[in-house]
Design a protein around this motif. Sequence first.
Motif, PDB file in Angstrom:
ATOM      1  N   LEU A  19      61.632  13.012  22.953  1.00  0.00           N
ATOM      2  CA  LEU A  19      61.124  14.258  22.372  1.00  0.00           C
ATOM      3  C   LEU A  19      60.700  14.112  20.916  1.00  0.00           C
ATOM      4  N   LYS A  22      56.992  14.798  19.945  1.00  0.00           N
ATOM      5  CA  LYS A  22      56.343  15.918  20.619  1.00  0.00           C
ATOM      6  C   LYS A  22      56.262  17.113  19.662  1.00  0.00           C
ATOM      7  N   VAL A  26      63.335  19.912  17.631  1.00  0.00           N
ATOM      8  CA  VAL A  26      64.579  19.527  18.290  1.00  0.00           C
ATOM      9  C   VAL A  26      65.655  19.329  17.233  1.00  0.00           C
ATOM     10  N   LEU A 236      63.192  15.815  30.372  1.00  0.00           N
ATOM     11  CA  LEU A 236      61.921  16.002  29.679  1.00  0.00           C
ATOM     12  C   LEU A 236      61.017  16.970  30.432  1.00  0.00           C
ATOM     13  N   VAL A 239      62.272  20.492  29.646  1.00  0.00           N
ATOM     14  CA  VAL A 239      61.826  20.933  28.323  1.00  0.00           C
ATOM     15  C   VAL A 239      60.344  21.269  28.354  1.00  0.00           C
ATOM     16  N   SER A 240      59.573  20.433  29.041  1.00  0.00           N
ATOM     17  CA  SER A 240      58.143  20.673  29.144  1.00  0.00           C
ATOM     18  C   SER A 240      57.843  21.995  29.836  1.00  0.00           C
ATOM     19  N   MET A 247      53.746  15.839  27.609  1.00  0.00           N
ATOM     20  CA  MET A 247      54.866  14.909  27.691  1.00  0.00           C
ATOM     21  C   MET A 247      54.434  13.657  28.446  1.00  0.00           C
TER      22      MET A 247
END
Length: 251
Positions: A19, A22, A26, A236, A239-240, A247
């Motif tokens: 992450l 991106k 975070v 991931l 989160v995406s 991602m």
Amino acid sequence: MTLLLLAGTGEAKRIAWGLADKSIKVIASLAGVTRSPEPLPVPTRIGGFGGEDGFRSYLRDAAISAVLDATHPFAAKISDRTARICGELGMPYAQVVRPVWTPEDGDNWTAIATPSDAVNHIADGSTVFLATGRLTLADYANLAGQRILVRMIDPPTAPLPFEGGEFIIGRPPFTQASEAALFRALGVTHLVAKNAGGQGGRAKLDAARELGLPVLLLDRPKMPVAQQLASMQDALLWVSSLAPVKMAIAP
């Protein structure tokens, strides 16, 4: 969006790196158990939140949008509290849960439900490698009288809570060969560990199989009722799904 990543495991480290570049904010959180943790590629806070009220305040003050729990599978109190509070707040929460270890040919494993059960499977005069973490040492006090070996990353600041024990300092990663050599040198007769799963702690179990040592594996605590993710890739993708960012997910 601001994601709170509850870290402290190898999975959390890999997720943080996944992450890091991106377009998503975070914040990683470490409990502070290890004195000199390996740096993460995202802003990191270290230490507890100050109980339930403190955690609620932190979520509000840091404008957290979602929580990804990649703590150790035996960090049950943290996960239970986090899942419950996120549920009450309507905040997205998911837990990264490693598959449990399962025995292979040649393994001599016995599952135990509680730490106090270990003594029922260990004869007098044994040398026990107790790989369950320093925070739970007192739970194995009924092993007093055996030779108990406890490995720690950092030098201890307090003695063992029972007689017959000694500390060994070592920092992972460990290999099957290095673990087998250590067990031989120390005359280990039994290994006691938590069924944590993952690759990080597997070497000691493989070494025990190589040497024909009996292993006592503590069953996992009950996980919170929440969305569970089995891998970094799943994390991931989760989160995406919350933040429309690109991602690069490895297959």
